[in-house]
Design a protein around this motif. Structure first.
Motif, PDB file in Angstrom:
ATOM      1  N   PRO A 173      44.967 -55.429 -37.637  1.00 15.78           N
ATOM      2  CA  PRO A 173      44.181 -56.154 -36.623  1.00 15.78           C
ATOM      3  C   PRO A 173      44.754 -57.522 -36.272  1.00 15.78           C
ATOM      4  CG  PRO A 173      42.742 -55.179 -38.281  1.00 15.78           C
ATOM      5  CD  PRO A 173      44.142 -55.006 -38.781  1.00 15.78           C
ATOM      6  N   ALA A 174      45.490 -58.137 -37.179  1.00 18.59           N
ATOM      7  CA  ALA A 174      46.034 -59.474 -36.925  1.00 18.59           C
ATOM      8  C   ALA A 174      47.359 -59.444 -36.174  1.00 18.59           C
ATOM      9  CB  ALA A 174      46.214 -60.224 -38.245  1.00 18.59           C
ATOM     10  N   PHE A 175      47.968 -58.282 -36.046  1.00 17.02           N
ATOM     11  CA  PHE A 175      49.266 -58.199 -35.368  1.00 17.02           C
ATOM     12  C   PHE A 175      49.095 -58.391 -33.863  1.00 17.02           C
ATOM     13  CE2 PHE A 175      52.377 -55.557 -33.066  1.00 17.02           C
ATOM     14  CZ  PHE A 175      53.539 -56.222 -33.433  1.00 17.02           C
ATOM     15  N   ARG A 176      49.999 -59.159 -33.267  1.00 15.60           N
ATOM     16  CA  ARG A 176      49.991 -59.405 -31.830  1.00 15.60           C
ATOM     17  C   ARG A 176      51.396 -59.230 -31.266  1.00 15.60           C
ATOM     18  NH1 ARG A 176      45.541 -58.967 -32.833  1.00 15.60           N
ATOM     19  NH2 ARG A 176      43.712 -60.250 -32.296  1.00 15.60           N
ATOM     20  N   THR A 177      51.482 -58.524 -30.175  1.00 20.87           N
ATOM     21  CA  THR A 177      52.761 -58.361 -29.498  1.00 20.87           C
ATOM     22  C   THR A 177      53.078 -59.612 -28.677  1.00 20.87           C
ATOM     23  OG1 THR A 177      51.758 -57.356 -27.541  1.00 20.87           O
ATOM     24  CG2 THR A 177      52.407 -55.875 -29.347  1.00 20.87           C
ATOM     25  N   LYS A 178      54.322 -59.698 -28.217  1.00 21.75           N
ATOM     26  CA  LYS A 178      54.700 -60.845 -27.386  1.00 21.75           C
ATOM     27  C   LYS A 178      53.893 -60.900 -26.089  1.00 21.75           C
ATOM     28  CE  LYS A 178      59.096 -59.854 -27.790  1.00 21.75           C
ATOM     29  NZ  LYS A 178      60.579 -59.890 -27.646  1.00 21.75           N
ATOM     30  N   PRO A 179      53.674 -59.778 -25.389  1.00 22.95           N
ATOM     31  CA  PRO A 179      52.803 -59.863 -24.202  1.00 22.95           C
ATOM     32  C   PRO A 179      51.393 -60.346 -24.507  1.00 22.95           C
ATOM     33  CG  PRO A 179      54.119 -57.863 -24.116  1.00 22.95           C
ATOM     34  CD  PRO A 179      54.327 -58.451 -25.478  1.00 22.95           C
ATOM     35  N   GLN A 180      50.830 -59.928 -25.638  1.00 18.01           N
ATOM     36  CA  GLN A 180      49.485 -60.387 -26.000  1.00 18.01           C
ATOM     37  C   GLN A 180      49.478 -61.888 -26.284  1.00 18.01           C
ATOM     38  OE1 GLN A 180      48.926 -57.575 -29.253  1.00 18.01           O
ATOM     39  NE2 GLN A 180      47.289 -56.536 -28.125  1.00 18.01           N
ATOM     40  N   LEU A 181      50.482 -62.346 -27.015  1.00 16.72           N
ATOM     41  CA  LEU A 181      50.558 -63.775 -27.317  1.00 16.72           C
ATOM     42  C   LEU A 181      50.764 -64.599 -26.047  1.00 16.72           C
ATOM     43  CD1 LEU A 181      52.829 -63.692 -30.507  1.00 16.72           C
ATOM     44  CD2 LEU A 181      50.387 -64.186 -30.428  1.00 16.72           C
ATOM     45  N   SER A 182      51.624 -64.105 -25.153  1.00 23.30           N
ATOM     46  CA  SER A 182      51.931 -64.871 -23.946  1.00 23.30           C
ATOM     47  C   SER A 182      50.725 -64.962 -23.023  1.00 23.30           C
ATOM     48  CB  SER A 182      53.107 -64.232 -23.209  1.00 23.30           C
ATOM     49  OG  SER A 182      52.755 -62.952 -22.696  1.00 23.30           O
ATOM     50  N   ALA A 183      49.969 -63.875 -22.890  1.00 25.78           N
ATOM     51  CA  ALA A 183      48.780 -63.911 -22.042  1.00 25.78           C
ATOM     52  C   ALA A 183      47.753 -64.895 -22.588  1.00 25.78           C
ATOM     53  CB  ALA A 183      48.166 -62.509 -21.932  1.00 25.78           C
ATOM     54  N   ALA A 184      47.613 -64.920 -23.918  1.00 21.73           N
ATOM     55  CA  ALA A 184      46.682 -65.869 -24.523  1.00 21.73           C
ATOM     56  C   ALA A 184      47.135 -67.316 -24.301  1.00 21.73           C
ATOM     57  CB  ALA A 184      46.555 -65.581 -26.023  1.00 21.73           C
ATOM     58  N   LEU A 185      48.442 -67.560 -24.378  1.00 19.51           N
ATOM     59  CA  LEU A 185      48.953 -68.915 -24.154  1.00 19.51           C
ATOM     60  C   LEU A 185      48.770 -69.336 -22.701  1.00 19.51           C
ATOM     61  CD1 LEU A 185      52.270 -69.181 -26.224  1.00 19.51           C
ATOM     62  CD2 LEU A 185      49.962 -69.888 -26.843  1.00 19.51           C
ATOM     63  N   ALA A 186      48.980 -68.408 -21.763  1.00 18.28           N
ATOM     64  CA  ALA A 186      48.785 -68.740 -20.346  1.00 18.28           C
ATOM     65  C   ALA A 186      47.337 -69.117 -20.074  1.00 18.28           C
ATOM     66  CB  ALA A 186      49.213 -67.564 -19.470  1.00 18.28           C
ATOM     67  N   ALA A 187      46.412 -68.337 -20.631  1.00 16.67           N
ATOM     68  CA  ALA A 187      44.993 -68.653 -20.463  1.00 16.67           C
ATOM     69  C   ALA A 187      44.642 -69.977 -21.123  1.00 16.67           C
ATOM     70  CB  ALA A 187      44.139 -67.524 -21.043  1.00 16.67           C
ATOM     71  N   ARG A 188      45.273 -70.249 -22.237  1.00 13.15           N
ATOM     72  CA  ARG A 188      45.028 -71.505 -22.938  1.00 13.15           C
ATOM     73  C   ARG A 188      45.534 -72.697 -22.123  1.00 13.15           C
ATOM     74  NH1 ARG A 188      47.447 -72.664 -28.966  1.00 13.15           N
ATOM     75  NH2 ARG A 188      46.505 -74.721 -29.316  1.00 13.15           N
ATOM     76  N   GLY A 189      46.685 -72.535 -21.487  1.00 11.28           N
ATOM     77  CA  GLY A 189      47.208 -73.607 -20.652  1.00 11.28           C
ATOM     78  C   GLY A 189      46.304 -73.902 -19.474  1.00 11.28           C
ATOM     79  N   GLU A 190      45.802 -72.848 -18.843  1.00 11.34           N
ATOM     80  CA  GLU A 190      44.899 -73.032 -17.707  1.00 11.34           C
ATOM     81  C   GLU A 190      43.600 -73.695 -18.160  1.00 11.34           C
ATOM     82  OE1 GLU A 190      41.961 -72.211 -14.641  1.00 11.34           O
ATOM     83  OE2 GLU A 190      41.940 -71.443 -16.711  1.00 11.34           O
ATOM     84  N   ALA A 191      43.101 -73.297 -19.333  1.00 11.51           N
ATOM     85  CA  ALA A 191      41.876 -73.888 -19.853  1.00 11.51           C
ATOM     86  C   ALA A 191      42.070 -75.356 -20.248  1.00 11.51           C
ATOM     87  CB  ALA A 191      41.381 -73.092 -21.059  1.00 11.51           C
ATOM     88  N   ALA A 192      43.308 -75.732 -20.553  1.00 11.22           N
ATOM     89  CA  ALA A 192      43.599 -77.108 -20.939  1.00 11.22           C
ATOM     90  C   ALA A 192      43.743 -78.030 -19.739  1.00 11.22           C
ATOM     91  CB  ALA A 192      44.875 -77.163 -21.782  1.00 11.22           C
ATOM     92  N   GLY A 193      43.551 -77.504 -18.545  1.00 10.35           N
ATOM     93  CA  GLY A 193      43.604 -78.338 -17.353  1.00 10.35           C
ATOM     94  C   GLY A 193      44.877 -78.224 -16.557  1.00 10.35           C
ATOM     95  N   PHE A 194      45.741 -77.275 -16.897  1.00  6.81           N
ATOM     96  CA  PHE A 194      46.992 -77.102 -16.184  1.00  6.81           C
ATOM     97  C   PHE A 194      46.850 -75.941 -15.216  1.00  6.81           C
ATOM     98  CE2 PHE A 194      47.960 -79.636 -19.793  1.00  6.81           C
ATOM     99  CZ  PHE A 194      48.934 -80.510 -19.356  1.00  6.81           C
ATOM    100  N   GLY A 195      46.148 -76.229 -14.121  1.00  9.55           N
ATOM    101  CA  GLY A 195      45.931 -75.219 -13.108  1.00  9.55           C
ATOM    102  C   GLY A 195      47.240 -74.770 -12.492  1.00  9.55           C
ATOM    103  N   CYS A 196      47.245 -73.567 -11.965  1.00 13.03           N
ATOM    104  CA  CYS A 196      48.478 -73.021 -11.411  1.00 13.03           C
ATOM    105  C   CYS A 196      48.154 -72.034 -10.300  1.00 13.03           C
ATOM    106  CB  CYS A 196      49.313 -72.350 -12.497  1.00 13.03           C
ATOM    107  SG  CYS A 196      48.535 -70.875 -13.222  1.00 13.03           S
ATOM    108  N   ARG A 197      49.137 -71.803  -9.467  1.00 11.13           N
ATOM    109  CA  ARG A 197      49.014 -70.802  -8.409  1.00 11.13           C
ATOM    110  C   ARG A 197      49.117 -69.408  -8.994  1.00 11.13           C
ATOM    111  NH1 ARG A 197      47.618 -68.196  -4.400  1.00 11.13           N
ATOM    112  NH2 ARG A 197      48.480 -68.436  -2.290  1.00 11.13           N
ATOM    113  N   ALA A 198      49.949 -69.259 -10.012  1.00 14.82           N
ATOM    114  CA  ALA A 198      50.140 -67.952 -10.640  1.00 14.82           C
ATOM    115  C   ALA A 198      50.849 -68.129 -11.968  1.00 14.82           C
ATOM    116  CB  ALA A 198      50.942 -67.028  -9.730  1.00 14.82           C
ATOM    117  N   VAL A 199      50.740 -67.119 -12.797  1.00 12.37           N
ATOM    118  CA  VAL A 199      51.538 -67.010 -14.013  1.00 12.37           C
ATOM    119  C   VAL A 199      52.775 -66.193 -13.667  1.00 12.37           C
ATOM    120  CG1 VAL A 199      51.615 -66.091 -16.354  1.00 12.37           C
ATOM    121  CG2 VAL A 199      49.523 -67.161 -15.504  1.00 12.37           C
TER     122      VAL A 199
END
Length: 469
Positions: A173-199
């Protein structure tokens, strides 16, 4: 309450930057370690920026020196939180008008691997290392960068742990693929106030359904490259791959482009190129579908592999039925090409954090120490932008000449400068940093070679004047 003991200042303008983090450290030793570590990362060196190098000590023989042991303890054992430091770094970037994010930029995601020996270090395993172009023993880190083509800086980073580190492998359950990690980081960046047109991402991420789902759940638009020969189910008489869909588009010549539209691309050195772009039809993709297939190329007749993009995006076509009701604003072909054209800026950031700031030079084993090192490297990178946009002060007439005429011959043994003595000496011939008492803009200018890029002229997303071509 007892007043805090004063901390020995960092050299030059680094002190003002480091002081903004002081409230996140509990002791004088931590504040001093933070300054010494950043100073070592930014100082000129002729070898890898290991801890002995950062402390200005000899490799191996100098490992027991107090300065080296102090930095080792600061990185591995001292009780401070890397996430708090990174949050403060991002807060400073948001507060500076020149680096503040806006909705016209993008969050670029990628992963980068670096070779590491042994098996005892956290996250190490045999995996694909993009920098080497082969499978080898090393660490892969997923990263996100925000950029608008003028400024660019890292947001978050997280090492990707190979499956063999988990008790149940890939099913753990704790294993994460690179796509899973990257999607979580993108959402985290947007939530931190770094709005964007697209990922924005390359084709390594377009093969993961969980990646698309995670971005959709986070409410993020995306522009991602597709592999040209990746097949999909379709009737026998219709295209089955992106490249077949591109060949099905009508084209005669530039005077009679058929389905293709000319798109002008602007580059940082001021020159422009005319590309051609079109919405293609493929099973599940189309200009009226929730997901579009956009092909962009320099030559629609031959579709040269190195100058042709096959892009999937959920930004609606301006004339699509759902263009005004969907969650994302519509985007024409020029906008789609512009957004994906920003992806190489993450590669540029890799050149600087790896070749100049020692991203992969750490010699620690624990997960916490690795993440701390990466956070401190990102702080050093952001400090360079902080200085680039700081008004220059007068030159110090007593500062040593950064490029003396009597430079010793190659092979002559030299004693490296002590990191606490100077941040860097001028625009050096190797480590590319600037003397802190001189014009601070040369620091990033020498890292980058050209300074911040200028983006194409257009409406300003934040409502104030910005530099354009």
């Amino acid at each position: 309450m007892t007043a805090r003991r004063p901390c020995p200042p960092a050299p030059g303008p680094l002190e003002d930057y480091a002081a903004r983090f002081d409230d996140l450290f509990f002791s004088l030793a931590q504040r001093r370690g933070f300054r010494e570590y950043l100073t070592g990362l930014l100082a000129p060196r002729e070898r890898n920026k290991t801890i002995t190098c950062l402390a200005g000590a000899e490799p191996v023989a100098g490992a027991g020196m107090p300065g080296v042991q102090r930095l080792q303890f600061f990185l591995s054992e001292s009780p401070w939180e890397a996430e708090q430091i990174n949050d403060r770094r991002l807060e400073l970037l948001r507060e500076e008008p020149a680096t503040a994010p806006h909705d016209g930029g993008v969050i670029v995601i990628d992963d980068s691997g670096d070779r590491k020996d042994g098996t005892a270090t956290a996250h190490v395993g045999r995996q694909w290392l993009g920098r080497l172009g082969k499978t080898d023993n090393g660490i892969v880190t997923v990263t996100t960068v925000w950029t608008d083509g003028r400024v660019y800086y890292p947001l978050h980073a997280t090492p990707c742990t190979p499956a063999h580190h988990f008790a149940r492998g890939r099913s753990d359950p704790a294993f994460r693929t690179k796509p899973q990690l990257s999607a979580a980081l993108a959402a985290r960046g947007e939530a931190a106030g770094f709005g964007c047109r697209a990922v924005v991402a390359d084709c390594a991420y377009s093969v993961s359904d969980t990646w698309y789902l995670a971005l959709r759940e986070a409410g993020l638009a995306y522009v991602v490259a597709l592999k040209p020969h990746r097949g999909t189910c379709a009737p026998a008489d219709q295209p089955h791959t992106p490249i077949e869909a591109a060949h099905a588009l009508a084209w005669h010549d530039a005077e009679h482009p058929g389905d293709w539209t000319p798109v002008e691309r602007h580059f940082r050195d001021g020159h422009t190129e005319t590309w051609w772009a079109a919405d293609a039809h493929l099973s599940g993709y189309g200009p009226d579908s929730p997901c579009r297939l956009v092909v962009a190329t320099t030559d629609p007749a031959t579709l040269p592999p190195k100058a042709t993009w096959y892009l999937a995006t959920n930004l609606p076509h301006p004339h699509a039925p759902h263009a005004t009701t969907g969650p994302h604003p519509s985007a024409d072909l020029t906008e789609i090409v512009r957004l994906y054209g920003l992806r190489p800026w993450i590669e540029q950031s890799y050149k600087q954090i790896k070749d100049e700031l020692g991203w992969a030079d750490f010699q620690v084993r624990s997960d916490r120490a690795i993440r701390r090192h990466q956070t401190l490297v990102n702080c050093a990178f952001s400090f360079c932008w902080d200085q680039w946009f700081t008004p220059s002060g007068p030159l110090d007439p007593i500062a040593p000449d950064p490029c003396p005429d009597d430079r010793p011959e190659r092979g002559t043994k030299q004693t490296p400068p002590t990191p606490t003595a100077l941040l860097a000496q001028g625009t050096t011939f190797s480590p590319r940093m600037a003397h802190p008492r001189h014009h601070p803009q040369s620091m990033v200018a020498s890292l980058d070679g050209h300074g911040p890029a200028r983006r194409a002229a257009g409406p300003d997303p934040r409502g104030h004047q910005r530099t354009g071509h």
